[in-house]
Scaffold this motif. Structure first.
Motif, PDB file in Angstrom:
ATOM      1  N   LYS A 105      16.081 -12.171  -3.088  1.00 22.44           N
ATOM      2  CA  LYS A 105      16.252 -12.058  -1.642  1.00 22.44           C
ATOM      3  C   LYS A 105      15.615 -10.788  -1.076  1.00 22.44           C
ATOM      4  O   LYS A 105      15.433 -10.675   0.140  1.00 22.44           O
ATOM      5  CB  LYS A 105      17.742 -12.094  -1.289  1.00 22.44           C
ATOM      6  N   ASP A 141      12.643  -8.299  -0.116  1.00 18.43           N
ATOM      7  CA  ASP A 141      11.219  -8.501   0.188  1.00 18.43           C
ATOM      8  C   ASP A 141      10.323  -7.668  -0.714  1.00 18.43           C
ATOM      9  O   ASP A 141       9.100  -7.778  -0.654  1.00 18.43           O
ATOM     10  CB  ASP A 141      10.913  -8.239   1.666  1.00 18.43           C
ATOM     11  N   ASP A 160       8.802 -15.536  -7.150  1.00 17.31           N
ATOM     12  CA  ASP A 160       8.766 -16.626  -6.156  1.00 17.31           C
ATOM     13  C   ASP A 160       8.169 -16.187  -4.828  1.00 17.31           C
ATOM     14  O   ASP A 160       8.311 -16.883  -3.822  1.00 17.31           O
ATOM     15  CB  ASP A 160      10.184 -17.192  -5.934  1.00 17.31           C
ATOM     16  N   ASP A 161       7.497 -15.039  -4.809  1.00 25.08           N
ATOM     17  CA  ASP A 161       6.980 -14.520  -3.547  1.00 25.08           C
ATOM     18  C   ASP A 161       5.731 -13.672  -3.773  1.00 25.08           C
ATOM     19  O   ASP A 161       5.774 -12.441  -3.674  1.00 25.08           O
ATOM     20  CB  ASP A 161       8.067 -13.689  -2.854  1.00 25.08           C
ATOM     21  N   PHE A 168       2.366 -11.573  -3.332  1.00 27.72           N
ATOM     22  CA  PHE A 168       1.979 -10.675  -2.250  1.00 27.72           C
ATOM     23  C   PHE A 168       0.468 -10.734  -2.080  1.00 27.72           C
ATOM     24  O   PHE A 168      -0.294 -10.429  -3.009  1.00 27.72           O
ATOM     25  CB  PHE A 168       2.410  -9.237  -2.578  1.00 27.72           C
ATOM     26  N   ASP A 193       3.761 -19.687  -8.920  1.00 25.48           N
ATOM     27  CA  ASP A 193       3.441 -18.665  -7.931  1.00 25.48           C
ATOM     28  C   ASP A 193       1.944 -18.381  -7.880  1.00 25.48           C
ATOM     29  O   ASP A 193       1.377 -18.155  -6.801  1.00 25.48           O
ATOM     30  CB  ASP A 193       4.214 -17.380  -8.244  1.00 25.48           C
ATOM     31  N   LYS A 213      -0.076 -20.661  -5.698  1.00 31.90           N
ATOM     32  CA  LYS A 213      -0.033 -20.400  -4.253  1.00 31.90           C
ATOM     33  C   LYS A 213      -1.200 -19.521  -3.799  1.00 31.90           C
ATOM     34  O   LYS A 213      -1.566 -19.539  -2.626  1.00 31.90           O
ATOM     35  CB  LYS A 213       1.289 -19.715  -3.883  1.00 31.90           C
TER      36      LYS A 213
END
Length: 270
Positions: free
Chosen positions: A93, A95, A100-101, A103, A168, A171
């Protein structure tokens, strides 16, 4: 852009210095070296709340983006009031966390991160999987056994981590990739064998699950930690970087700023 990378800070393991001392020293080095983006490859501390607050405070004080992947110590659940799975959810959660995120730096570059997990493949072949799964050898216990409460076996967790990393990367697969893990993904960073202890404990150092990632995608830099080595080498057009600060007893000097300066690795990208 000048990117700095470091791992295995272990800010709560020094016998004299406090986490605040680590914070001040790292901020000083970042400012002195004019780092524009900082990557931390795990093992900030032994308590997830301390890890979270440290990462956030570095970002606030330096006014640069700080990205990280949690290490195995960052998932230790002892005395936290949370399970390791709940701790993982808390990190995701943030940033600052790359899991899963991915940059995106610019049109050409992106950063993908995952803790990864060990799959026992780096151990000497003389040990059976059942023997390794005990995580005890010569009277020593691999501490994840008692301080992490995953409800899943290590080898399966390693596969899940590799699949998540690939998901990931998909993406941002049109870009050049900086891949950051905590667990080692290249055998050159394992302890050389034969070794009385690490013939066994290398089982918990690395994973072979990322091997195909390097052949399928445009990985330019691969950052990892966990082993408390400081080393860089290039192979098949990938630069592998292990920028560990490590425990105080492993430092070359007693001076934290000097050690951070030595451990911090820098790359410049356009």
């Amino acid at each position: 852009m000048l990117i700095g990378m470091i791992s295995d800070l272990h800010i709560d393991r020094h016998n004299k210095l406090t986490p605040k001392d680590y914070e001040q020293a790292l901020v000083t080095v970042i400012e002195q070296q004019k780092i524009e983006l900082l990557l931390i490859a795990g093992d900030v501390s032994n308590h997830y709340k301390l890890t979270q607050s440290f990462v956030k405070e570095i970002e606030i004080q330096t006014m640069i983006k700080v990205l990280f992947v949690p290490g195995n110590h960052d998932f230790w659940s002892t005395d936290t009031g949370a399970t390791s799975s709940e701790i993982l959810d808390t990190y995701i959660k943030m940033d600052n966390c790359l899991i899963d995120d991915p940059f995106v730096i610019n049109e050409a570059w992106a950063i993908v991160g995952n803790t990864g997990w060990y799959d026992y493949t780096y151990a000497h072949s003389k040990f059976s999987l059942e023997r390794i799964a005990r995580r005890k050898y010569y009277g020593a216990t691999w501490q994840d056994k008692v301080k992490i409460d995953w409800q899943i076996e290590d080898q399966k967790l390693s596969m899940i981590a590799a699949k998540q990393a690939m998901k990931d990367i998909e993406k941002v697969k049109d870009k050049k990739i900086i891949l950051m893990t905590h667990i080692v993904t290249h055998r050159k960073f394992a302890v050389p064998m034969p070794h009385r202890i690490f013939d066994y404990f290398n089982a918990f150092i690395g994973t072979s699950g990322f091997d195909e990632i390097y052949t399928q995608y445009d990985i330019r830099y691969s950052i990892m930690g966990h082993v408390h080595f400081r080393n860089v080498f290039e192979e098949n057009n990938v630069t592998y970087i292990c920028p560990c600060l490590g425990y105080q007893r492993e430092w070359r000097t007693p001076y934290i700023e000097q050690e951070i300066n030595h451990a911090l690795h820098k790359i410049e990208i356009n």
